[in-house]
Design a protein around this motif. Structure first.
Motif, PDB file in Angstrom:
ATOM      1  N   THR A  81      -0.316 -38.495  57.747  1.00 51.44           N
ATOM      2  CA  THR A  81      -0.159 -39.749  58.492  1.00 51.44           C
ATOM      3  C   THR A  81       0.112 -40.896  57.534  1.00 51.44           C
ATOM      4  O   THR A  81      -0.210 -40.828  56.337  1.00 51.44           O
ATOM      5  N   GLU A  82       0.698 -41.942  58.084  1.00 54.94           N
ATOM      6  CA  GLU A  82       0.961 -43.125  57.272  1.00 54.94           C
ATOM      7  C   GLU A  82      -0.336 -43.800  56.861  1.00 54.94           C
ATOM      8  O   GLU A  82      -0.419 -44.390  55.779  1.00 54.94           O
ATOM      9  N   ALA A  83      -1.366 -43.722  57.741  1.00 55.98           N
ATOM     10  CA  ALA A  83      -2.666 -44.319  57.403  1.00 55.98           C
ATOM     11  C   ALA A  83      -3.262 -43.644  56.173  1.00 55.98           C
ATOM     12  O   ALA A  83      -3.818 -44.307  55.290  1.00 55.98           O
ATOM     13  N   GLN A  84      -3.161 -42.337  56.084  1.00 54.00           N
ATOM     14  CA  GLN A  84      -3.656 -41.616  54.902  1.00 54.00           C
ATOM     15  C   GLN A  84      -2.867 -42.033  53.662  1.00 54.00           C
ATOM     16  O   GLN A  84      -3.444 -42.287  52.598  1.00 54.00           O
ATOM     17  N   ARG A  85      -1.530 -42.117  53.806  1.00 58.90           N
ATOM     18  CA  ARG A  85      -0.694 -42.521  52.683  1.00 58.90           C
ATOM     19  C   ARG A  85      -1.067 -43.909  52.187  1.00 58.90           C
ATOM     20  O   ARG A  85      -1.242 -44.122  50.976  1.00 58.90           O
ATOM     21  N   ASP A  86      -1.216 -44.848  53.105  1.00 60.91           N
ATOM     22  CA  ASP A  86      -1.489 -46.229  52.708  1.00 60.91           C
ATOM     23  C   ASP A  86      -2.867 -46.345  52.058  1.00 60.91           C
ATOM     24  O   ASP A  86      -3.041 -47.081  51.074  1.00 60.91           O
ATOM     25  N   TRP A  87      -3.841 -45.684  52.634  1.00 61.64           N
ATOM     26  CA  TRP A  87      -5.198 -45.752  52.059  1.00 61.64           C
ATOM     27  C   TRP A  87      -5.217 -45.182  50.656  1.00 61.64           C
ATOM     28  O   TRP A  87      -5.831 -45.741  49.750  1.00 61.64           O
ATOM     29  N   LEU A  88      -4.578 -44.057  50.435  1.00 64.87           N
ATOM     30  CA  LEU A  88      -4.547 -43.429  49.113  1.00 64.87           C
ATOM     31  C   LEU A  88      -3.838 -44.317  48.094  1.00 64.87           C
ATOM     32  O   LEU A  88      -4.250 -44.425  46.936  1.00 64.87           O
ATOM     33  N   ARG A  89      -2.745 -44.985  48.543  1.00 66.70           N
ATOM     34  CA  ARG A  89      -2.032 -45.887  47.646  1.00 66.70           C
ATOM     35  C   ARG A  89      -2.938 -47.043  47.243  1.00 66.70           C
ATOM     36  O   ARG A  89      -2.975 -47.442  46.064  1.00 66.70           O
ATOM     37  N   GLU A  90      -3.717 -47.573  48.207  1.00 64.07           N
ATOM     38  CA  GLU A  90      -4.605 -48.695  47.919  1.00 64.07           C
ATOM     39  C   GLU A  90      -5.704 -48.297  46.935  1.00 64.07           C
ATOM     40  O   GLU A  90      -6.169 -49.126  46.130  1.00 64.07           O
ATOM     41  N   HIS A  94      15.517 -40.666  38.688  1.00 67.26           N
ATOM     42  CA  HIS A  94      14.156 -40.337  38.233  1.00 67.26           C
ATOM     43  C   HIS A  94      14.066 -38.829  37.976  1.00 67.26           C
ATOM     44  O   HIS A  94      14.375 -38.041  38.862  1.00 67.26           O
ATOM     45  N   PRO A  95      13.619 -38.406  36.789  1.00 66.70           N
ATOM     46  CA  PRO A  95      13.562 -36.965  36.476  1.00 66.70           C
ATOM     47  C   PRO A  95      12.510 -36.263  37.331  1.00 66.70           C
ATOM     48  O   PRO A  95      11.355 -36.693  37.392  1.00 66.70           O
ATOM     49  N   LEU A  96      12.920 -35.210  37.979  1.00 67.21           N
ATOM     50  CA  LEU A  96      12.016 -34.448  38.846  1.00 67.21           C
ATOM     51  C   LEU A  96      11.236 -33.408  38.046  1.00 67.21           C
ATOM     52  O   LEU A  96      11.671 -32.957  36.983  1.00 67.21           O
ATOM     53  N   HIS A  97      10.084 -33.023  38.613  1.00 70.70           N
ATOM     54  CA  HIS A  97       9.309 -31.919  38.037  1.00 70.70           C
ATOM     55  C   HIS A  97       9.201 -30.810  39.082  1.00 70.70           C
ATOM     56  O   HIS A  97       9.478 -31.032  40.268  1.00 70.70           O
ATOM     57  N   MET A  98       8.796 -29.627  38.648  1.00 69.10           N
ATOM     58  CA  MET A  98       8.572 -28.506  39.564  1.00 69.10           C
ATOM     59  C   MET A  98       7.173 -27.954  39.300  1.00 69.10           C
ATOM     60  O   MET A  98       6.804 -27.643  38.159  1.00 69.10           O
ATOM     61  N   SER A  99       6.378 -27.852  40.380  1.00 68.00           N
ATOM     62  CA  SER A  99       5.010 -27.360  40.296  1.00 68.00           C
ATOM     63  C   SER A  99       4.965 -25.924  40.827  1.00 68.00           C
ATOM     64  O   SER A  99       5.429 -25.650  41.934  1.00 68.00           O
ATOM     65  N   SER A 101       5.680 -46.109  43.592  1.00 73.60           N
ATOM     66  CA  SER A 101       7.091 -46.494  43.711  1.00 73.60           C
ATOM     67  C   SER A 101       7.734 -46.009  44.989  1.00 73.60           C
ATOM     68  O   SER A 101       8.789 -46.494  45.398  1.00 73.60           O
ATOM     69  N   GLY A 102       7.099 -45.033  45.627  1.00 74.91           N
ATOM     70  CA  GLY A 102       7.670 -44.469  46.836  1.00 74.91           C
ATOM     71  C   GLY A 102       8.812 -43.515  46.584  1.00 74.91           C
ATOM     72  O   GLY A 102       9.469 -43.047  47.517  1.00 74.91           O
ATOM     73  N   GLU A 103       9.061 -43.172  45.325  1.00 76.69           N
ATOM     74  CA  GLU A 103      10.185 -42.310  45.001  1.00 76.69           C
ATOM     75  C   GLU A 103       9.751 -40.846  44.905  1.00 76.69           C
ATOM     76  O   GLU A 103       8.568 -40.525  44.699  1.00 76.69           O
ATOM     77  N   LYS A 147       8.765 -44.242  51.557  1.00 73.12           N
ATOM     78  CA  LYS A 147       9.110 -45.338  52.459  1.00 73.12           C
ATOM     79  C   LYS A 147       9.854 -44.804  53.686  1.00 73.12           C
ATOM     80  O   LYS A 147       9.582 -45.186  54.816  1.00 73.12           O
ATOM     81  N   THR A 148      10.792 -43.922  53.453  1.00 72.16           N
ATOM     82  CA  THR A 148      11.647 -43.482  54.553  1.00 72.16           C
ATOM     83  C   THR A 148      11.219 -42.185  55.180  1.00 72.16           C
ATOM     84  O   THR A 148      11.605 -41.883  56.302  1.00 72.16           O
TER      85      THR A 148
END
Length: 775
Positions: A736-745, A606-611, A544-546, A771-772
Motif C-alpha cells: 500500500t501507499e501508506a506502508q510506502r510513505d511511512w517507511l520513507r518517513e 541509475h545502475p541496477l543491481h540483481m539480488s 529517490s523513488g527510482e 512515484k508512478t
C-alpha cells in the motif's frame, strides 16, 4: 630477525626430533648387526686364547649383550619397555650366576658337587624371568585370543622335555648318583625348551618375521645347545669341552642383545593381523610327529627304574592333556567363530545393537503372537537432528563416539523385553510389544526426548544433540517392512514440525509421503527439461523513488502438475541437494539478464543491481565462490551489482562454515544481504560478525505499519539499529501507499512488494518507480 629466517628456524626446530630419531634408529641397527658379527667371531676366537683371557673375553661379550638389552629397554616404545626390562634383569642374573660359579666352583665338573646348587638358583631365577619376558612379548604380539599357536608350542616343548629326560637326565642320574644336582642341571635345557617353544610361537602365529625374530630364535637355540652340552658333560655322558659351552652361552647373549637392539624389535610386540585358524598339512604332520616321538622313545628305550617310569608317565600325561585341550580349543574356537559370524550378520558392528535384519525377524515373530494375544507392536524411529554437523565439525570418530553413547543411553532406559536397534547411519529404532490400545509408545517417545535433553560426554567435551521420533503401531498381521516405513514417515513429519519432537503415524502422512516422492521424482530433470524459469521483482529506492534493482525468484511449471509453489519444491530441492545445481543456474540466468538490462539502459541511467537467494546447501558447497567468480567474469558485471541473500537460520546452523564462505564472497566484492530478518535467530552479536551490507525486513513486520500497528516500534528499532551498524534496509511485502510513505518517513532505504510489481518473467518485466508504480 627477519620473518624468513624465523620461519626457517621454526622448520629446523620441527625437523630436529625426526632427524634425531632417524639417527638413533640407524645407530641401533648398526650396533645390532655388529653384535651378530661378534656372536660369530667371539666363539671362534675363544678356543684359541688362554683360559684367563677366555673368561675376560666372554664376560666382556656377554656384558655387551646385556648392556644392549638395557639400552633397548630405555629407548623402546611403551609397549616394549616392560618385557625388555625383564629380559635385561634376566641377563644380569644369568651372567652373575655363571661368573660366580666359574669363580667359586671352577670349570672342573668331575665329580659334580652340591656346592653349585645355590649358584644355580641365581641362574634359574634369570631363566624364569627370561621366560616371563618372552611370554609378555607373545601376549602383546598375538593377533587374536583364539590363536591356537601357543598350544602347538607347548606340544613341542613337552616333546623336547621327554627327549631330554630319556636320553640325558635319566642316564646322568644313573651315572653320577646325584639326583639333586642333575635335576638342577636338567632345569636349564628344559627351560630353554620352553623359551624355544615361546619363540617358535612367533613363527607359528604368523605375521612379519623381522631380523629381531631370527636373532632371538638363534640366540635361544644357542642357549639351549650350551645348556644341553653342559648337562651332558656334567652327567659324565660324554666329554664336552668347557670352551664350547662357554662359546655357545656367549653367542646366545650377544644374539639376544642384537634382537633387543635392532629397530625391528617393534614387530615383536605389535599385534599381527594374520591368524592361523585352519591347520595346514605341514602343521598337522609336525603335530603328529611330535606325538609319535614319545611312543617311539618308549619303544626303543624302555624305562629304567621307578623314577624314570614315573617321570615318563607324567610327561606322557602332559602330552595327552595338551592334545585333549587342543581338540577342545579347536572345537570351541570354531563354535565361537560361528557365533561371531551369526552376530555380525544380525548386529551393528559399531554399537553392537541389533540391526535391521534382526528387527524385521523380531517384528515378524511378535506379529504372530500379537494376533493371538491381543498385543500391539509399536516402533519408535529415532533420527538424530543435524548429526552431519557433528561429523563435519569434529570428524567421524567423534560422530561414532556419539552413536555409541546414544546406543548405551537408549539401551539402559528400556525394558528387558524391548528391542533397541541401529538400522542406519544415525537412525535408531525401539521396538515395543504391549497390550492393544495402550499409550506405551507415546510415553516412551516422551521419555526418549527427555534423555536427549542431557548432554553426552564425549572426548571433545559435553555435546548436546536432539532427536526427531516417528511412532507407528500395528496389531499384528502387518509386514515388518511396512511398519518400519510408517515409523520412518512419521519421523519425517516430526522433522518438518521443527525437530526435537515426536509424531504419530496416520494414513494421511503416507499420502503426503507419496506426494513428496512424486514431487521429488518430477523435480529431477526439471532444469534439463526447461521447466524451471526465473522471475524478477523490482526493488525501489524510497528516497529517490527510482528503480534500484530486482530480486530474482525461481519458479517451476510442470507440464502435468502445473505451477508448483516455491514453498513446495524448494525444501525438496534443498533436502536432496538439487538446489545446488538449480541455484547455480539461477545465478547465471539472473546475472546475464542484469547485464543485458544495464546495457539497454545506458551508462547515464541509475545502475541496477540483481539480488539472488543462496540456500543453506549452497553455502556449504565449496564450489559456490568459484561459481560466483565465473559468473562475474563471464557477464562483466561489477561485483557490487550482485547481491546474494542468505537466511538467518541457514547461517546459524553452521556459523563457522557459513562465515568462511561469506568472507570469501565478500572478498570478491559482492554485496551480502540477510533475508527475512526478524524471523530467525535475530542475534545482534551474530549480525555484527557477518560481512553483510543489506538487511531485508520480513513482510510480517511491514504488513501493519502506516496505520499505528503493533510492529511499528519493532520496525523503528530495526531501522535505528541498522543505521548504527551502517547497513541498508529493504522492506519486503510493501503493498500500500501508506506502508510506502511511512517507511520513507522512518528512513527506510529500499522497498519491494506488489505495490511496485509482482515477480514476473523477464519478457514481462517493466521498469517502475515509487512515484508512478508499474508502467
Amino acid at each position: 630477525m627477519t620473518p624468513v629466517l624465523a620461519s626457517a628456524r621454526t622448520d629446523a626446530e620441527r625437523s630436529a626430533p625426526a632427524a634425531a630419531q632417524g639417527s638413533s634408529l640407524r645407530r641401533s641397527r648398526s650396533v645390532a648387526w655388529r653384535l651378530v658379527v661378534a656372536a660369530v667371531l667371539v666363539p671362534a676366537v675363544l678356543p684359541m686364547v688362554p683360559a684367563p683371557l677366555q673368561a675376560l673375553l666372554s664376560v666382556t661379550a656377554v656384558l655387551s649383550g646385556v648392556a644392549s638389552i638395557w639400552y633397548a629397554a630405555r629407548t623402546a616404545t611403551p609397549e616394549g619397555q616392560v618385557p625388555l626390562r625383564h629380559l635385561y634383569l634376566a641377563g644380569l642374573l644369568i651372567v652373575a650366576g655363571m661368573v660366580l660359579r666359574t669363580v667359586l666352583v671352577g670349570d672342573d665338573r668331575s665329580p659334580p658337587t652340591t656346592v653349585s646348587l645355590p649358584l644355580d638358583g641365581v641362574v634359574i631365577a634369570g631363566y624364569l624371568l627370561a621366560a616371563y619376558a618372552a611370554a609378555r612379548i607373545l601376549l602383546q604380539r598375538r593377533a587374536d585370543p583364539e590363536d591356537p599357536a601357543w598350544i602347538d608350542a607347548v606340544l613341542v616343548g613337552a616333546t623336547f622335555a621327554c627327549m631330554a629326560w630319556t636320553f640325558v637326565v635319566a642316564p646322568a642320574i644313573e651315572r653320577t648318583g646325584q639326583p639333586a644336582v642333575q635335576f638342577a642341571n636338567a632345569f636349564f635345557p628344559i627351560v630353554d625348551v620352553v623359551l624355544l617353544a615361546l619363540v617358535a610361537q612367533l613363527g607359528l602365529a604368523g605375521g612379519h618375521r623381522a631380523p629381531s625374530f631370527w636373532t632371538a630364535l638363534l640366540g635361544t637355540a644357542s642357549l639351549f645347545a650350551g645348556d644341553l652340552l653342559y648337562l651332558i658333560g656334567d652327567g659324565a655322558l660324554a666329554g664336552v669341552p668347557a670352551d664350547l659351552v662357554l662359546s655357545l652361552h656367549t653367542a646366545a647373549l650377544l644374539l639376544l642383545g642384537a634382537a633387543a637392539l635392532h629397530p625391528s624389535r617393534r614387530m615383536l610386540v605389535t599385534p599381527q593381523q594374520r591368524l592361523v585358524r585352519k591347520i595346514s598339512k605341514r602343521r598337522m604332520l609336525a603335530i603328529m610327529l611330535t606325538l609319535l616321538i614319545p611312543v617311539v622313545v618308549a619303544t626303543l628305550q624302555p624305562p629304567q627304574g621307578s623314577l624314570d617310569k614315573n617321570v615318563r608317565g607324567v610327561l606322557v600325561l602332559v602330552l595327552v592333556t595338551v592334545v585333549l585341550f587342543r581338540v577342545a580349543w579347536s572345537s570351541n574356537s570354531r563354535a565361537r567363530a560361528e557365533d561371531s559370524i551369526r552376530r555380525r550378520a544380525t548386529h551393528d558392528a559399531l554399537t553392537d545393537l541389533p540391526n535391521r535384519g534382526l528387527l524385521q525377524d523380531t517384528i515378524t515373530t511378535w506379529g504372530d503372537q500379537a494376533t493371538a494375544g491381543q498385543q500391539e507392536i509399536s516402533l519408535l524411529f529415532i533420527d538424530l537432528d543435524r548429526f552431519k554437523m557433528i561429523n563435519d565439525h569434529w570428524g567421524h570418530q567423534v560422530g561414532d563416539e556419539l552413536l555409541c553413547a546414544v546406543a548405551t543411553r537408549l539401551s539402559s532406559h528400556v525394558r528387558s523385553s524391548d528391542l533397541v536397534c541401529r538400522i542406519g547411519g544415525d537412525e535408531f529404532v525401539i521396538a515395543l510389544s504391549s497390550p492393544s490400545h495402550s499409550i506405551l509408545a507415546e510415553s516412551v517417545a516422551g521419555r526418549v526426548l527427555d534423555l536427549f535433553g542431557r548432554p553426552f560426554a564425549l572426548s571433545v567435551g559435553d555435546v548436546v544433540v536432539s532427536a526427531s521420533i516417528g511412532v507407528a503401531k500395528a496389531s499384528g498381521g502387518s509386514e515388518a517392512v511396512e511398519l518400519i516405513r510408517d515409523a520412518d514417515t512419521a519421523m519425517y513429519q516430526a522433522k518438518e514440525s521443527g525437530r526435537n519432537t515426536w509424531a504419530l503415524f496416520d494414513t494421511s502422512l503416507r499420502d503426503r509421503l507419496h506426494d513428496r516422492i512424486t514431487l521429488e521424482q518430477a523435480l529431477r530433470g526439471a532444469l534439463r527439461r526447461g521447466e524451471l524459469y526465473a522471475t524478477y521483482q523490482p526493488i525501489i529506492d524510497l528516497a529517490s523513488g527510482e528503480l534500484d534493482g530486482f530480486e530474482t525468484l525461481m519458479r517451476w511449471e510442470h507440464p502435468e502438475l502445473g505451477a508448483i509453489p516455491p514453498l513446495r519444491f524448494i525444501p525438496v530441492a534443498e533436502e536432496t541437494g538439487m538446489i545446488v545445481e538449480a541455484g547455480a543456474w539461477l545465478l547465471r540466468e539472473a546475472a546475464g539478464r542484469l547485464a543485458q538490462w544495464r546495457a539497454e539502459r545506458g551508462p547515464e541511467a541509475h545502475p541496477l543491481h540483481m539480488s539472488v537467494n543462496v540456500s543453506v546447501r549452497q553455502l556449504r558447497d565449496r564450489k559456490l565462490v568459484a561459481v560466483v567468480r565465473d559468473v562475474l567474469a563471464s557477464t562483466g558485471l561489477p561485483p557490487s551489482a550482485l547481491w546474494l541473500e542468505i537466511t538467518e537460520s541457514g547461517v546459524m546452523e553452521d556459523i563457522d562454515t557459513a562465515l568462511s564462505t561469506l568472507n570469501a564472497l565478500h572478498d570478491l566484492g559482492v554485496v551480502l544481504a540477510i533475508d527475512d530478518f526478524g524471523t530467525g535467530y535475530s542475534s545482534l552479536s551474530y549480525l555484527n560478525r557477518l560481512p553483510v551490507g543489506i538487511v531485508k525486513l520480513d513482510r510480517s513486520f511491514v504488513s501493519d505499519v502506516g496505520r499505528q500497528g503493533a510492529n511499528e516500534q519493532i520496525v523503528r528499532a530495526v531501522l535505528a539499529m541498522t543505521s548504527a551498524l551502517d547497513l541498508r534496509v529493504v522492506a519486503e511485502g510493501v503493498e500500500t501507499e501508506a506502508q510506502r510513505d511511512w517507511l520513507r518517513e522512518q528512513g527506510c532505504d529500499l522497498a519491494q512488494g506488489w505495490l511496485f510489481g509482482k515477480p514476473q518473467r523477464a519478457e514481462d518485466t517493466r521498469m517502475v518507480s515509487a512515484k508512478t508504480g508499474p508502467e
